[in-house]
Design an enzyme around this catalytic site. Structure first.
Site, PDB file in Angstrom:
ATOM      1  CG  LEU A 248      -1.896  -1.312   1.416  1.00 49.12           C
ATOM      2  CD1 LEU A 248      -2.639  -1.239   2.635  1.00 49.12           C
ATOM      3  CD2 LEU A 248      -2.654  -1.328   0.124  1.00 49.12           C
TER       4      LEU A 248
ATOM      5  CG  ASP B  85      10.001  -5.738  -8.795  1.00 50.87           C
ATOM      6  OD1 ASP B  85       8.628  -6.504  -8.927  1.00 50.87           O
ATOM      7  OD2 ASP B  85      10.164  -5.176  -9.725  1.00 50.87           O
TER       8      ASP B  85
END
Length: 320
Positions: A233, A264
């Protein structure tokens, strides 16, 4: 196509079908129709799965990155990965590996990101990617399929990867969006890592409250689509939904320079700690630490091990 051998007791294989040569630079101000003089440029081998492998390696783990490469851009891409000594299995394609561009506007601190589509794949090429994965399934380990699908690759591609992983005795983790995510969930996976926007698009809903996000994530677990949902988020932190309930973490206080690659990095640290035998709560803390550590770096640079371990230690005091 023979894969290099992985020696890790808990192997991690990543798949990047649509990698990108990340080009980043800065300019005083982005203005239409003007020639903008830029500062020093930086090149990085980007793309979801490859970035996950790069983070795993930076944090002391072992991994095999399966990725495609083609054309002059693909050759430059391969050289950059080789320089980082990440073990790879390359699937050649006829098209040229795409590029992405990131431009930092120095007068405002704004960042502009231009994401190109990627070359069109033939059926032979995308099937070669599946064959490469099938020949290198890390039994007892993890398969991380991450990133966009280029033109020509079917929407059920990640679902096929999930099937291969399950048949090979590996856990499949998918970081995707749209139809590719939907079909992977229909097949059933170990973990998915959508953003707020991507989860909302999957349910065709705004999900503008934390409660709605938790309910949506929990519903994917309840219907058997996945065992875990890791929701990133941004500055609001992260949520991890599991059968045992919901875990919530705020991000540590850091100076944010660039969020490129933070998701990632989150996933890379998460899967590494799981592969090392850490409990899910510890893996979640490491993931938030790695995402935050990457946000501390400029442009398309990824996290540094020292920063991740320091932030991980800070978060260890957090009760989940």
């Amino acid at each position: 196509m023979k894969a290099p051998q992985l020696t890790s007791m808990s192997p991690i294989l990543t798949l990047t079908v649509n990698p990108a040569l990340d080009v980043s630079t800065s300019t005083e101000k982005v203005v239409s129709l003007h020639k903008m003089r830029c500062g020093t440029s930086r090149l990085d081998p980007g793309g979801g799965g490859v970035n996950v492998s790069r983070v795993v390696q930076r944090l002391g783990g072992q991994t095999l990155a399966v990725h495609t490469a083609g054309g002059p851009t693909g050759e430059a891409y391969r050289q950059l990965i080789e320089a980082e000594q990440v073990p790879t299995l390359v699937v050649p394609i006829s098209g040229s590996t795409r590029q992405n561009f990131t431009v930092d506007e120095t007068t405002t601190g704004e960042q502009f990101r231009f994401v190109l589509e990627g070359p069109e794949f033939s059926e032979t090429e995308w099937r070669a990617c599946l064959s490469a994965v099938a020949g290198a399934i890390p039994t007892g380990g993890y398969v991380v399929a991450s990133g966009s699908l280029p033109p020509g690759v079917p929407d059920d591609f990640y679902a096929r990867v999930a099937r291969l992983a399950r048949e090979g005795g590996a856990h499949c983790i998918v970081d995707a969006s749209g139809p590719a995510l939907a079909q992977a969930l229909a097949e059933g996976v170990f973990l998915v890592k959508p953003s707020r926007r991507e989860l909302g698009a999957h349910f065709n809903a705004s999900l503008d409250s934390e409660q709605s996000l938790m309910e949506a994530a929990s519903s994917l677990i309840a219907d058997g689509s996945t065992e875990y949902v890791a929701l990133t988020l941004g500055e609001a932190g992260a949520i991890l939904a599991a059968k045992s309930g919901i875990m919530r973490l705020s991000v540590p206080s850091v100076q944010v320079l660039s969020t490129v690659g933070a998701g990632d990095s989150f996933l890379g640290a998460f899967v590494l700690r799981l592969a090392q035998g850490h409990p899910i709560k510890g893996a979640f803390r490491a993931a938030v630490a790695a995402g935050s550590a990457t946000a501390m770096t400029p442009a398309t640079e990824l996290c540094h091990r020292g920063d991740v371990e320091r932030l991980e230690a800070e978060l260890s005091a957090t009760v989940l």
